[in-house]
Design a protein around this motif. Structure first.
Motif, PDB file in Angstrom:
ATOM      1  N   GLU A 238       0.840  -1.196   0.000  1.00 22.24           N
ATOM      2  CA  GLU A 238       0.000   0.000   0.000  1.00 22.24           C
ATOM      3  C   GLU A 238       0.878   1.250   0.000  1.00 22.24           C
ATOM      4  O   GLU A 238       1.730   1.412   0.876  1.00 22.24           O
ATOM      5  N   PRO A 239       0.708   2.150  -0.978  1.00 27.65           N
ATOM      6  CA  PRO A 239       1.447   3.420  -0.926  1.00 27.65           C
ATOM      7  C   PRO A 239       0.900   4.299   0.196  1.00 27.65           C
ATOM      8  O   PRO A 239      -0.317   4.354   0.409  1.00 27.65           O
ATOM      9  N   LYS A 240       1.796   4.952   0.926  1.00 24.58           N
ATOM     10  CA  LYS A 240       1.387   5.807   2.041  1.00 24.58           C
ATOM     11  C   LYS A 240       2.011   7.183   1.900  1.00 24.58           C
ATOM     12  O   LYS A 240       3.206   7.302   1.612  1.00 24.58           O
ATOM     13  N   ALA A 241       1.215   8.208   2.121  1.00 23.00           N
ATOM     14  CA  ALA A 241       1.691   9.583   1.988  1.00 23.00           C
ATOM     15  C   ALA A 241       2.819   9.853   2.986  1.00 23.00           C
ATOM     16  O   ALA A 241       2.770   9.412   4.139  1.00 23.00           O
ATOM     17  N   GLY A 242       3.827  10.570   2.517  1.00 19.48           N
ATOM     18  CA  GLY A 242       4.908  10.974   3.408  1.00 19.48           C
ATOM     19  C   GLY A 242       5.875   9.871   3.764  1.00 19.48           C
ATOM     20  O   GLY A 242       6.673  10.034   4.699  1.00 19.48           O
ATOM     21  N   THR A 243       5.834   8.774   3.029  1.00 24.82           N
ATOM     22  CA  THR A 243       6.760   7.672   3.300  1.00 24.82           C
ATOM     23  C   THR A 243       7.440   7.233   2.007  1.00 24.82           C
ATOM     24  O   THR A 243       6.888   7.383   0.916  1.00 24.82           O
ATOM     25  N   ALA A 244       8.632   6.686   2.160  1.00 24.02           N
ATOM     26  CA  ALA A 244       9.308   6.001   1.063  1.00 24.02           C
ATOM     27  C   ALA A 244       9.261   4.506   1.360  1.00 24.02           C
ATOM     28  O   ALA A 244       9.216   4.093   2.526  1.00 24.02           O
ATOM     29  N   ILE A 245       9.258   3.697   0.303  1.00 20.04           N
ATOM     30  CA  ILE A 245       9.335   2.242   0.445  1.00 20.04           C
ATOM     31  C   ILE A 245      10.790   1.854   0.218  1.00 20.04           C
ATOM     32  O   ILE A 245      11.370   2.205  -0.808  1.00 20.04           O
ATOM     33  N   ILE A 246      11.372   1.150   1.165  1.00 21.40           N
ATOM     34  CA  ILE A 246      12.778   0.776   1.089  1.00 21.40           C
ATOM     35  C   ILE A 246      12.887  -0.723   0.821  1.00 21.40           C
ATOM     36  O   ILE A 246      12.285  -1.532   1.538  1.00 21.40           O
ATOM     37  N   ASN A 247      13.642  -1.085  -0.206  1.00 25.45           N
ATOM     38  CA  ASN A 247      13.926  -2.489  -0.522  1.00 25.45           C
ATOM     39  C   ASN A 247      15.412  -2.764  -0.312  1.00 25.45           C
ATOM     40  O   ASN A 247      16.253  -1.959  -0.718  1.00 25.45           O
ATOM     41  N   VAL A 248      15.719  -3.900   0.267  1.00 21.32           N
ATOM     42  CA  VAL A 248      17.099  -4.386   0.290  1.00 21.32           C
ATOM     43  C   VAL A 248      17.385  -5.039  -1.059  1.00 21.32           C
ATOM     44  O   VAL A 248      16.567  -5.800  -1.571  1.00 21.32           O
ATOM     45  N   GLY A 249      18.538  -4.709  -1.642  1.00 24.10           N
ATOM     46  CA  GLY A 249      18.937  -5.294  -2.912  1.00 24.10           C
ATOM     47  C   GLY A 249      20.062  -6.299  -2.753  1.00 24.10           C
ATOM     48  O   GLY A 249      20.562  -6.549  -1.646  1.00 24.10           O
ATOM     49  N   ASP A 250      20.482  -6.854  -3.888  1.00 25.56           N
ATOM     50  CA  ASP A 250      21.462  -7.940  -3.882  1.00 25.56           C
ATOM     51  C   ASP A 250      22.795  -7.554  -3.246  1.00 25.56           C
ATOM     52  O   ASP A 250      23.390  -8.336  -2.506  1.00 25.56           O
ATOM     53  N   SER A 251      23.275  -6.347  -3.542  1.00 26.25           N
ATOM     54  CA  SER A 251      24.611  -5.975  -3.068  1.00 26.25           C
ATOM     55  C   SER A 251      24.682  -5.930  -1.546  1.00 26.25           C
ATOM     56  O   SER A 251      25.693  -6.339  -0.955  1.00 26.25           O
ATOM     57  N   LEU A 252      23.627  -5.438  -0.899  1.00 28.17           N
ATOM     58  CA  LEU A 252      23.633  -5.418   0.565  1.00 28.17           C
ATOM     59  C   LEU A 252      23.440  -6.833   1.113  1.00 28.17           C
ATOM     60  O   LEU A 252      23.991  -7.183   2.161  1.00 28.17           O
ATOM     61  N   ARG A 253      22.658  -7.633   0.419  1.00 31.52           N
ATOM     62  CA  ARG A 253      22.532  -9.045   0.816  1.00 31.52           C
ATOM     63  C   ARG A 253      23.908  -9.723   0.786  1.00 31.52           C
ATOM     64  O   ARG A 253      24.285 -10.425   1.727  1.00 31.52           O
ATOM     65  N   PHE A 254      24.659  -9.497  -0.277  1.00 34.84           N
ATOM     66  CA  PHE A 254      25.991 -10.101  -0.378  1.00 34.84           C
ATOM     67  C   PHE A 254      26.937  -9.528   0.680  1.00 34.84           C
ATOM     68  O   PHE A 254      27.706 -10.260   1.301  1.00 34.84           O
ATOM     69  N   ALA A 255      26.878  -8.193   0.874  1.00 32.90           N
ATOM     70  CA  ALA A 255      27.761  -7.548   1.855  1.00 32.90           C
ATOM     71  C   ALA A 255      27.485  -8.026   3.276  1.00 32.90           C
ATOM     72  O   ALA A 255      28.381  -8.048   4.121  1.00 32.90           O
ATOM     73  N   SER A 256      26.242  -8.423   3.551  1.00 29.52           N
ATOM     74  CA  SER A 256      25.870  -8.936   4.883  1.00 29.52           C
ATOM     75  C   SER A 256      26.141 -10.430   5.013  1.00 29.52           C
ATOM     76  O   SER A 256      25.722 -11.049   5.983  1.00 29.52           O
ATOM     77  N   GLU A 257      26.841 -10.986   4.029  1.00 31.16           N
ATOM     78  CA  GLU A 257      27.120 -12.425   3.992  1.00 31.16           C
ATOM     79  C   GLU A 257      25.822 -13.230   3.959  1.00 31.16           C
ATOM     80  O   GLU A 257      25.683 -14.251   4.596  1.00 31.16           O
ATOM     81  N   HIS A 258      24.857 -12.690   3.185  1.00 26.93           N
ATOM     82  CA  HIS A 258      23.579 -13.347   2.889  1.00 26.93           C
ATOM     83  C   HIS A 258      22.660 -13.441   4.109  1.00 26.93           C
ATOM     84  O   HIS A 258      21.729 -14.252   4.131  1.00 26.93           O
ATOM     85  N   VAL A 259      22.913 -12.587   5.098  1.00 26.70           N
ATOM     86  CA  VAL A 259      22.029 -12.515   6.274  1.00 26.70           C
ATOM     87  C   VAL A 259      20.787 -11.697   5.949  1.00 26.70           C
ATOM     88  O   VAL A 259      19.677 -12.042   6.352  1.00 26.70           O
ATOM     89  N   PHE A 260      20.946 -10.594   5.204  1.00 24.59           N
ATOM     90  CA  PHE A 260      19.808  -9.776   4.814  1.00 24.59           C
ATOM     91  C   PHE A 260      19.097 -10.406   3.616  1.00 24.59           C
ATOM     92  O   PHE A 260      19.688 -11.149   2.848  1.00 24.59           O
ATOM     93  N   GLN A 261      17.819 -10.073   3.482  1.00 28.83           N
ATOM     94  CA  GLN A 261      16.983 -10.634   2.421  1.00 28.83           C
ATOM     95  C   GLN A 261      16.844  -9.637   1.273  1.00 28.83           C
ATOM     96  O   GLN A 261      16.465  -8.485   1.500  1.00 28.83           O
ATOM     97  N   SER A 262      17.139 -10.048   0.047  1.00 27.47           N
ATOM     98  CA  SER A 262      16.748  -9.238  -1.112  1.00 27.47           C
ATOM     99  C   SER A 262      15.238  -9.338  -1.278  1.00 27.47           C
ATOM    100  O   SER A 262      14.653 -10.397  -1.043  1.00 27.47           O
ATOM    101  N   CYS A 263      14.623  -8.249  -1.687  1.00 31.22           N
ATOM    102  CA  CYS A 263      13.168  -8.211  -1.824  1.00 31.22           C
ATOM    103  C   CYS A 263      12.758  -8.619  -3.238  1.00 31.22           C
ATOM    104  O   CYS A 263      13.083  -7.932  -4.210  1.00 31.22           O
ATOM    105  N   ILE A 264      12.046  -9.754  -3.354  1.00 30.62           N
ATOM    106  CA  ILE A 264      11.475 -10.155  -4.644  1.00 30.62           C
ATOM    107  C   ILE A 264      10.218  -9.314  -4.883  1.00 30.62           C
ATOM    108  O   ILE A 264       9.309  -9.297  -4.052  1.00 30.62           O
ATOM    109  N   HIS A 265      10.175  -8.618  -6.003  1.00 26.00           N
ATOM    110  CA  HIS A 265       9.031  -7.749  -6.267  1.00 26.00           C
ATOM    111  C   HIS A 265       8.786  -7.622  -7.761  1.00 26.00           C
ATOM    112  O   HIS A 265       9.590  -8.067  -8.582  1.00 26.00           O
TER     113      HIS A 265
END
Length: 359
Positions: A238-265
């Motif tokens: 749901e889009p919400k006024a005054g907010t941004a939607i933040i997705n984790v991408g592949d590079s941060l997933r790799f940098a976290s040693e695959h602890v963080f989740q990339s967002c499938i969308h």
């Protein structure tokens, strides 16, 4: 992990989930409040996405920047096609991509959006390569403000994650994203055309994870769908006024040693008659940053970017031959796309790919 479904909405003849998302306060993030940092880390570990609340004195300027960018986008996208095509695709992270450049969200469709990208490195040049219809001093300042603001938000998130994980010195995520080093970080402005999934040949944006470390997305309209880890179907955000939607991408997933989740969308037409607009900032690591990808390969940030971009532009046949870990960043799916349209005629794609100019 169970993902909360707050409600459903009807789309394409089915009841589709609307997935709940955690909200992180930008103001609390700037203050490095321990409870907020803990929540931020959990969001990236468990889901790979969250809302960033900008309804405060620290964040409202970024919402204003988005509104100015939206006006600029309308001016660019309402120009004749020959004017937009003058710019062309200069590099994968700079230039114009016309409708139909990539695969669509449903089988045997091409995408239903056009996009113009301005990179962070480019906007800082003395004479940046910008389309002539948005190159006056006012437009350049709007683009500069948008890129700068999104970069500030992204770095605040990285800093919070580094602190929340107890990282120090060179191990902190910000030190893979230094402002004075070359990267493919870019601002992407997207216009989705009206389309009907039942019969149109250009529909939405195919499922994927982002190349980036973080994606900051602004949109006022429905259409974004996510597939949270452990779930079996896509659902709306749901889009919400005054907010941004933040997705984790592949590079941060790799940098976290695959602890963080990339967002499938993916993006689908929600109101089939509307023109949809969104602005995404893709924060990417320095070009020469080394990662271990989902296949266990040592790759640079730039290599991963170029390989994945090439896969995005590939024909359906060629894309099917690429490892699934490329388009989905190594994220696993429990079952295939439950909304895929059957018995559609294949779409000819040979002449739809935009040429990348030398730069």
């Amino acid at each position: 992990m169970a993902t909360k479904v707050s409600r459903t909405v009807e789309w394409n003849g089915k009841e589709v989930p609307v997935y709940a998302m955690q909200t992180i306060s930008f103001s609390a993030l700037l203050s490095q409040e321990p409870a907020e940092l803990e929540k931020l880390v959990r969001c990236c570990q468990n889901e790979g996405y969250f809302y960033l609340d900008l309804n405060n004195i620290d964040g409202r300027r970024f919402v204003d920047d988005y509104q100015e960018t939206l006006k600029l986008m309308h001016h660019f996208f309402e120009s004749p096609l020959e004017v937009k095509n003058e710019y062309g695709l200069i590099t994968p992270h700079l230039g114009y991509e016309p409708i139909g450049s990539r695969n669509g969200v449903l089988e045997n469709t091409r995408d239903g959006y056009e996009m113009v990208k301005v990179s962070r490195d480019e906007i800082q040049r003395d004479s940046p390569h910008i389309p002539r219809n948005i190159k006056n001093s006012t437009d350049l300042k709007i683009l500069e403000n948008a890129i700068s603001g999104n970069n500030i938000m992204s770095k605040a998130i990285l800093s919070g994650l580094s602190t929340g994980l107890g990282l120090s010195g060179a191990r902190r995520f910000e030190n893979l994203h230094r402002n004075d080093r070359p990267s493919t970080s870019t601002l992407a402005m997207m216009h989705y055309i009206p389309s009907d999934p039942v019969h149109d040949a250009n529909v939405g944006h195919q499922k994927h994870t982002d190349i980036s470390s973080l994606t900051v997305l602004f949109t006022e309209q429905w259409g974004l769908q996510i597939r949270p880890p452990g779930t079996k179907e896509f659902g709306f955000v749901e889009p919400k006024a005054g907010t941004a939607i933040i997705n984790v991408g592949d590079s941060l997933r790799f940098a976290s040693e695959h602890v963080f989740q990339s967002c499938i969308h993916r993006v689908v037409p929600f109101d089939y008659s509307e023109h949809r607009y969104s602005v995404a900032y893709f924060l990417r690591a320095e070009d020469d940053t080394m990662f271990v990808d989902s296949e266990g390969r040592n790759v640079t940030s730039r290599q991963w970017h170029d390989e994945k971009f090439a896969a995005f532009l590939a024909s359906p046949m060629d894309q099917a031959k690429t490892p699934s870990s490329l388009l989905l960043g190594g994220m696993k799916e429990d079952e295939s796309d439950v909304y895929a349209a059957a018995n559609r005629k294949p779409v000819v794609v040979e002449e739809m790919k935009p040429a990348v100019k030398a730069h």
